[in-house]
Design a protein around this motif. Structure first.
Motif, PDB file in Angstrom:
ATOM      1  N   TRP A 198     -14.200 194.353  -2.083  1.00 35.57           N
ATOM      2  CA  TRP A 198     -15.045 195.335  -2.771  1.00 35.57           C
ATOM      3  C   TRP A 198     -16.200 194.651  -3.507  1.00 35.57           C
ATOM      4  CZ3 TRP A 198     -16.858 199.970  -3.850  1.00 35.57           C
ATOM      5  CH2 TRP A 198     -17.230 200.334  -5.142  1.00 35.57           C
ATOM      6  N   LYS A 199     -15.884 193.593  -4.236  1.00 35.81           N
ATOM      7  CA  LYS A 199     -16.897 192.951  -5.067  1.00 35.81           C
ATOM      8  C   LYS A 199     -17.854 192.071  -4.268  1.00 35.81           C
ATOM      9  CE  LYS A 199     -14.533 192.594  -9.540  1.00 35.81           C
ATOM     10  NZ  LYS A 199     -13.994 191.648 -10.553  1.00 35.81           N
ATOM     11  N   HIS A 200     -17.287 191.228  -3.426  1.00 39.41           N
ATOM     12  CA  HIS A 200     -18.082 190.162  -2.808  1.00 39.41           C
ATOM     13  C   HIS A 200     -18.626 190.512  -1.429  1.00 39.41           C
ATOM     14  CE1 HIS A 200     -16.703 187.946  -6.191  1.00 39.41           C
ATOM     15  NE2 HIS A 200     -15.474 187.718  -5.732  1.00 39.41           N
ATOM     16  N   TYR A 201     -18.037 191.519  -0.784  1.00 39.31           N
ATOM     17  CA  TYR A 201     -18.526 191.878   0.550  1.00 39.31           C
ATOM     18  C   TYR A 201     -19.247 193.224   0.555  1.00 39.31           C
ATOM     19  CZ  TYR A 201     -18.713 192.668   5.578  1.00 39.31           C
ATOM     20  OH  TYR A 201     -19.156 192.915   6.852  1.00 39.31           O
ATOM     21  N   GLN A 203     -27.514 194.972  -5.364  1.00 36.67           N
ATOM     22  CA  GLN A 203     -26.360 194.202  -5.828  1.00 36.67           C
ATOM     23  C   GLN A 203     -25.954 194.568  -7.255  1.00 36.67           C
ATOM     24  OE1 GLN A 203     -28.324 190.412  -4.090  1.00 36.67           O
ATOM     25  NE2 GLN A 203     -26.180 189.845  -4.314  1.00 36.67           N
ATOM     26  N   ALA A 204     -26.879 195.159  -8.011  1.00 34.52           N
ATOM     27  CA  ALA A 204     -26.555 195.621  -9.366  1.00 34.52           C
ATOM     28  C   ALA A 204     -26.273 197.115  -9.383  1.00 34.52           C
ATOM     29  CB  ALA A 204     -27.705 195.301 -10.320  1.00 34.52           C
ATOM     30  N   GLY A 205     -26.174 197.713  -8.218  1.00 33.44           N
ATOM     31  CA  GLY A 205     -26.048 199.167  -8.135  1.00 33.44           C
ATOM     32  C   GLY A 205     -24.825 199.725  -8.821  1.00 33.44           C
ATOM     33  N   ILE A 206     -23.685 199.017  -8.728  1.00 32.44           N
ATOM     34  CA  ILE A 206     -22.449 199.534  -9.316  1.00 32.44           C
ATOM     35  C   ILE A 206     -22.556 199.613 -10.834  1.00 32.44           C
ATOM     36  CG2 ILE A 206     -21.368 197.266  -9.454  1.00 32.44           C
ATOM     37  CD1 ILE A 206     -19.629 200.630  -8.680  1.00 32.44           C
ATOM     38  N   TYR A 207     -23.309 198.683 -11.444  1.00 31.18           N
ATOM     39  CA  TYR A 207     -23.510 198.740 -12.895  1.00 31.18           C
ATOM     40  C   TYR A 207     -24.263 200.016 -13.274  1.00 31.18           C
ATOM     41  CZ  TYR A 207     -22.413 193.709 -12.743  1.00 31.18           C
ATOM     42  OH  TYR A 207     -21.801 192.490 -12.543  1.00 31.18           O
ATOM     43  N   ILE A 264     -19.720 200.870 -22.870  1.00 32.52           N
ATOM     44  CA  ILE A 264     -19.203 200.771 -21.512  1.00 32.52           C
ATOM     45  C   ILE A 264     -19.058 199.306 -21.091  1.00 32.52           C
ATOM     46  CG2 ILE A 264     -21.551 200.970 -20.607  1.00 32.52           C
ATOM     47  CD1 ILE A 264     -20.441 202.249 -18.117  1.00 32.52           C
ATOM     48  N   THR A 265     -18.018 199.040 -20.331  1.00 33.93           N
ATOM     49  CA  THR A 265     -17.820 197.720 -19.724  1.00 33.93           C
ATOM     50  C   THR A 265     -17.402 197.919 -18.269  1.00 33.93           C
ATOM     51  OG1 THR A 265     -15.482 197.656 -20.384  1.00 33.93           O
ATOM     52  CG2 THR A 265     -17.088 196.669 -21.904  1.00 33.93           C
ATOM     53  N   TYR A 266     -17.580 196.874 -17.477  1.00 36.19           N
ATOM     54  CA  TYR A 266     -17.097 196.910 -16.092  1.00 36.19           C
ATOM     55  C   TYR A 266     -16.283 195.649 -15.862  1.00 36.19           C
ATOM     56  CZ  TYR A 266     -17.000 196.930 -10.997  1.00 36.19           C
ATOM     57  OH  TYR A 266     -16.589 196.910  -9.683  1.00 36.19           O
ATOM     58  N   ASN A 267     -14.953 195.813 -15.849  1.00 34.25           N
ATOM     59  CA  ASN A 267     -14.039 194.676 -15.821  1.00 34.25           C
ATOM     60  C   ASN A 267     -14.336 193.771 -17.019  1.00 34.25           C
ATOM     61  OD1 ASN A 267     -12.832 195.692 -13.517  1.00 34.25           O
ATOM     62  ND2 ASN A 267     -14.154 194.516 -12.134  1.00 34.25           N
ATOM     63  N   ASP A 268     -14.757 192.549 -16.783  1.00 31.55           N
ATOM     64  CA  ASP A 268     -15.054 191.631 -17.886  1.00 31.55           C
ATOM     65  C   ASP A 268     -16.525 191.665 -18.293  1.00 31.55           C
ATOM     66  OD1 ASP A 268     -12.407 190.781 -17.892  1.00 31.55           O
ATOM     67  OD2 ASP A 268     -12.796 189.213 -16.398  1.00 31.55           O
ATOM     68  N   TYR A 269     -17.324 192.413 -17.578  1.00 29.32           N
ATOM     69  CA  TYR A 269     -18.762 192.436 -17.873  1.00 29.32           C
ATOM     70  C   TYR A 269     -19.060 193.404 -19.007  1.00 29.32           C
ATOM     71  CZ  TYR A 269     -23.776 193.189 -17.275  1.00 29.32           C
ATOM     72  OH  TYR A 269     -25.127 193.299 -17.492  1.00 29.32           O
ATOM     73  N   VAL A 270     -19.783 192.932 -20.017  1.00 33.21           N
ATOM     74  CA  VAL A 270     -20.191 193.763 -21.143  1.00 33.21           C
ATOM     75  C   VAL A 270     -21.664 194.125 -20.965  1.00 33.21           C
ATOM     76  CG1 VAL A 270     -20.454 193.890 -23.644  1.00 33.21           C
ATOM     77  CG2 VAL A 270     -18.525 192.632 -22.653  1.00 33.21           C
ATOM     78  N   TYR A 271     -21.960 195.415 -21.011  1.00 31.18           N
ATOM     79  CA  TYR A 271     -23.332 195.872 -20.804  1.00 31.18           C
ATOM     80  C   TYR A 271     -24.220 195.436 -21.966  1.00 31.18           C
ATOM     81  CZ  TYR A 271     -22.300 198.878 -16.779  1.00 31.18           C
ATOM     82  OH  TYR A 271     -21.960 199.353 -15.546  1.00 31.18           O
ATOM     83  N   PRO A 272     -25.413 194.945 -21.674  1.00 34.39           N
ATOM     84  CA  PRO A 272     -26.339 194.560 -22.753  1.00 34.39           C
ATOM     85  C   PRO A 272     -26.861 195.789 -23.500  1.00 34.39           C
ATOM     86  CG  PRO A 272     -27.414 194.386 -20.610  1.00 34.39           C
ATOM     87  CD  PRO A 272     -25.970 194.679 -20.342  1.00 34.39           C
ATOM     88  N   ALA A 331      -1.859 200.763 -11.633  1.00 33.10           N
ATOM     89  CA  ALA A 331      -2.488 202.048 -11.948  1.00 33.10           C
ATOM     90  C   ALA A 331      -3.919 201.801 -12.402  1.00 33.10           C
ATOM     91  CB  ALA A 331      -1.698 202.782 -13.030  1.00 33.10           C
ATOM     92  N   ASP A 332      -4.817 202.598 -11.908  1.00 31.40           N
ATOM     93  CA  ASP A 332      -6.230 202.451 -12.241  1.00 31.40           C
ATOM     94  C   ASP A 332      -6.888 203.811 -12.090  1.00 31.40           C
ATOM     95  OD1 ASP A 332      -8.617 201.352 -12.948  1.00 31.40           O
ATOM     96  OD2 ASP A 332      -8.668 199.847 -11.360  1.00 31.40           O
ATOM     97  N   HIS A 333      -8.170 203.881 -12.442  1.00 36.49           N
ATOM     98  CA  HIS A 333      -8.907 205.129 -12.237  1.00 36.49           C
ATOM     99  C   HIS A 333     -10.343 204.790 -11.869  1.00 36.49           C
ATOM    100  CE1 HIS A 333     -11.344 205.232 -16.016  1.00 36.49           C
ATOM    101  NE2 HIS A 333     -10.413 204.368 -16.390  1.00 36.49           N
ATOM    102  N   GLY A 334     -11.075 205.784 -11.449  1.00 35.53           N
ATOM    103  CA  GLY A 334     -12.458 205.565 -11.057  1.00 35.53           C
ATOM    104  C   GLY A 334     -12.551 204.803  -9.751  1.00 35.53           C
ATOM    105  N   PRO A 335     -13.675 204.112  -9.535  1.00 33.95           N
ATOM    106  CA  PRO A 335     -13.844 203.344  -8.296  1.00 33.95           C
ATOM    107  C   PRO A 335     -12.748 202.308  -8.092  1.00 33.95           C
ATOM    108  CG  PRO A 335     -15.935 203.556  -9.453  1.00 33.95           C
ATOM    109  CD  PRO A 335     -14.883 204.093 -10.379  1.00 33.95           C
ATOM    110  N   GLY A 336     -12.152 201.818  -9.214  1.00 34.03           N
ATOM    111  CA  GLY A 336     -11.078 200.836  -9.090  1.00 34.03           C
ATOM    112  C   GLY A 336      -9.887 201.363  -8.334  1.00 34.03           C
TER     113      GLY A 336
END
Length: 664
Positions: free
Chosen positions: A201-204, A450-454, A530-538, A365-370
């Motif tokens: 999902w992430k790299h391909y 490549q930044a689309g998911i953010y 909002i965060t995405y996994n370990d990424y913190v939005y600026p 267990a997860d929700h959203g795109p995950g």
């Protein structure tokens, strides 16, 4: 002028058909109606039942006390969900207009309609990107072995740990997809395990960048699927509700077939019962937690599609006397039942996955795109004939998404067509639909980078969050307290043949606005960046998110000030009253339905009818009164002349031309 032009001209202001025209199948021949009521119900079900039912509700239920969450969930459905759903359906059906036109009820609040359009635009842009990713996974599932099954691919990292062992990859398909990797204990004991589905999902698929500002390149496969997705939506709406109404027979019903197939398969798997227990086991102590009630209210509110403008738009194509009260109950309950049913499907598979990995269900267990593009695809690799189940799952996601997307696009198109209202734009509605689809595609291109998911998650979290709550609250206040609850109750009674039940009257005036206010307060208090996994939005990206959220709300005060400034009156108070007063054209679209206080020739002493009459009708009425007055004056003069002639005749006058029998 031809007869057709005459008809169009005579009905242009009312956006309706010639009264009593029996030859047309549609009641509103100029604007069109649903082919039948089943089409409307299925379309509304498809609109309300979306991806959130599959990837958000099961997780919320698990997180908020399992079966105990059902109690506040259904209470919120009864006191907030169904009443608001009925309010929006009756609102659009009564006026036969989209989310802009209906605000003739109180022109100052037309900014609410513009806010709905802004929200629908944001959602329509990113929602179709999610659908296009589901298309992408659907196409990639057409293979003997799902590409996210194993780790020895160029895009995988050393942290990748697959579920299926390398020697099994060379075995038969059934064995390859139904057994565990040798050394599961090693997987479990790892401090960091990255599944092949997550890395795929992430790299391909996304080839995700390291920052929201680093757009990188456009992912051409995703862009191609986005074009396919918009093309499908456009073709299904090429004739408006006439074409989409036929498509929903499949798009709204087939997901239930897929859910049922996946459910039957899921409950037969090892560990499925554990997953369902995690999903449903009541934790009654959590019922006392305000957060649980807030989540329940928010889920009901957002999942039903309130304040998006779609419900008003879909109901506007109903026939005037359709029983939208019955429809609102059927659709709302169907939506919530689907959420509960989807939870059984999802957690039976996740329980199976947790059993094989020897980890708690909470770790998968997860929700959203995950859930949709990581956890569930990985679980599918464990099933025999995994490509088949993968095809079914992603096909279900596509259909669920399209059902919502149809209504989002139709909301925008209908609002534009109703607002302009010329014969040309009504005849060329397909051109408007194509233009909106092309604009939506172009605006969605940045989300395929490549930044689309953010950006997608930023729009999902901010564009349609607290703004929807504010819009819905103002709509309730306007209808119940500015236009007047008594007036609206009379409108509903005139349309349905019976007044709204007392329960709904109380909910509309008091309970639902209070619950909506509670949702708003809860949303603000519980806000987290909002965060995405370990990424913190600026910070700058969060500012853009808030700007998107406010862009729909700010339409309301801006338009209100504009309308007040343009309204007649010597003082601010007079202009304010004029701006709030219902427009003369407010009411049923067709003349044949404008009865009672909406009748063009209502009596002068009907106080409530006076502001609702059109200016032209008032002028005609004034002319008729003047003519009647002149006739009365003429008759009075004739009577005086007759009396005069009679007197003269009795004194021996020979003028008996107008009175041949003066002694009579």
């Amino acid at each position: 002028m031809s007869e057709s032009n005459t008809i169009a001209a005579s009905t242009a202001d009312q956006n309706g058909a010639v009264p009593g025209e029996p030859v047309k199948k549609d009641e509103n021949s100029r604007r069109g109606n649903w082919g039948n009521q089943i089409e409307f119900v299925l379309t509304s079900v498809g609109y309300a039942v979306g991806l959130g039912n599959v990837w958000r509700f099961p997780y919320l239920c698990y997180r908020n006390g399992g079966g105990a969450f059902m109690l506040p969930y259904f209470i919120m459905l009864v006191f907030c969900g169904i009443p608001l759903f009925f309010l929006e359906l009756s609102f659009g059906q009564f006026a036969s207009l989209g989310c802009l036109g209906v605000w003739k009820i109180s022109p100052m609040f037309k900014g609410v309609g513009y806010g709905m359009m802004v929200v629908s635009t944001y959602i329509g842009i990113y929602y179709n990107v999610v659908i296009c990713i589901a298309f992408y996974y659907f196409f990639l599932s057409m293979t003997n072995l799902l590409p996210w099954t194993y780790c020895n691919n160029p895009w995988n990292t050393p942290d990748c740990s697959g579920v299926v062992s390398s020697y099994q990859l060379n075995a038969s398909l059934a064995n390859a997809t139904s057994s565990l990797v040798a050394g599961v204990s090693e997987v479990v004991n790892r401090t960091k395990r990255t599944s092949p589905s997550e890395e795929y999902w992430k790299h391909y698929v996304l080839n995700i960048s390291d920052d929201i500002g680093n757009f990188g390149e456009v992912r051409l496969p995703i862009l191609g699927c986005l074009a396919v997705s918009w093309a499908v939506v456009f073709l299904c709406l090429i004739r408006g509700v006439k074409s989409s109404g036929k498509v929903v027979y499949f798009t709204a019903t087939f997901p239930y077939v897929v859910l049922t197939i996946l459910f039957i398969r899921g409950i037969t798997l090892d560990g499925a019962i554990n997953g369902i227990k995690y999903y449903l086991t009541p934790q009654w102590q959590k019922v006392l937690d305000a957060k649980v009630w807030g989540d329940a209210a928010s889920q009901i509110f957002y999942s039903l599609g309130c304040a998006w403008g779609g419900l008003i738009t879909m109901a506007s194509y109903n026939k005037f006397h359709n029983n939208c009260f019955r429809d609102s109950i059927i659709i709302s309950i169907t939506n919530c039942a689907t959420s509960v049913y989807a939870g059984f499907v999802i957690f039976s598979i996740l329980g199976f996955m947790a059993h094989h990995l020897n980890v708690p269900v909470s770790e998968v267990a997860d929700h959203g795109p995950g859930l949709a593009f990581v956890a569930y695809p990985e679980a599918l690799t464990l099933l025999p004939i995994s490509p088949l189940w993968s095809l079914l799952f992603f096909f279900m996601l596509i259909l669920l998404g399209l059902g919502t997307q149809f209504c989002l696009l139709e909301t925008l198109v209908t609002a534009i067509v109703d607002e302009i209202g010329t014969d040309w734009i009504i005849k060329n509605k397909t051109v408007v639909t194509l233009s909106v689809a092309i604009a939506g595609f172009l605006l969605g291109v940045p989300l395929t980078t490549q930044a689309g998911i953010y950006w997608l998650l930023l729009m999902d979290n901010y564009a349609a969050s607290f703004s929807l709550v504010i819009i819905s609250c103002i709509m309730c206040i306007c209808i119940m307290y500015i236009y007047g609850h008594r007036n609206y109750f009379k409108d509903v009674e005139m349309m349905l043949g019976f007044p709204p039940p007392l329960f709904f009257k109380v909910c509309w005036r008091f309970i639902s606005p209070v619950i909506i206010s509670f949702i708003l307060i809860f949303t603000v208090i519980q806000y987290k960046p909002i965060t995405y996994n370990d990424y913190v939005y600026p910070g700058w990206s969060l500012a853009i998110g808030f700007a998107m959220a406010l862009s729909s709300v700010v339409c309301i005060p801006i338009y209100a000030l504009y309308k007040i400034s343009k309204s007649p009156g010597a003082t601010f108070r007079e202009r304010l009253k004029a701006a709030c007063r219902a427009h003369p054209k407010w009411g049923p679209a067709l003349q044949e339905h404008r009865t009672g206080r909406y009748a063009p020739m209502a009596s002068e002493d009907t106080v409530e009818a006076r502001p609702l009459k059109e200016r032209d009708e008032l002028k005609e009425e004034q002319k008729e009164k003047e003519k009647e007055k002149e006739k009365e004056e003429g008759k009075e003069k004739e009577r005086k002349d007759e009396i005069s002639l009679t007197i003269q005749g009795s004194n021996g006058s020979t003028n008996t031309h107008n009175n041949p029998n003066p002694s009579a």
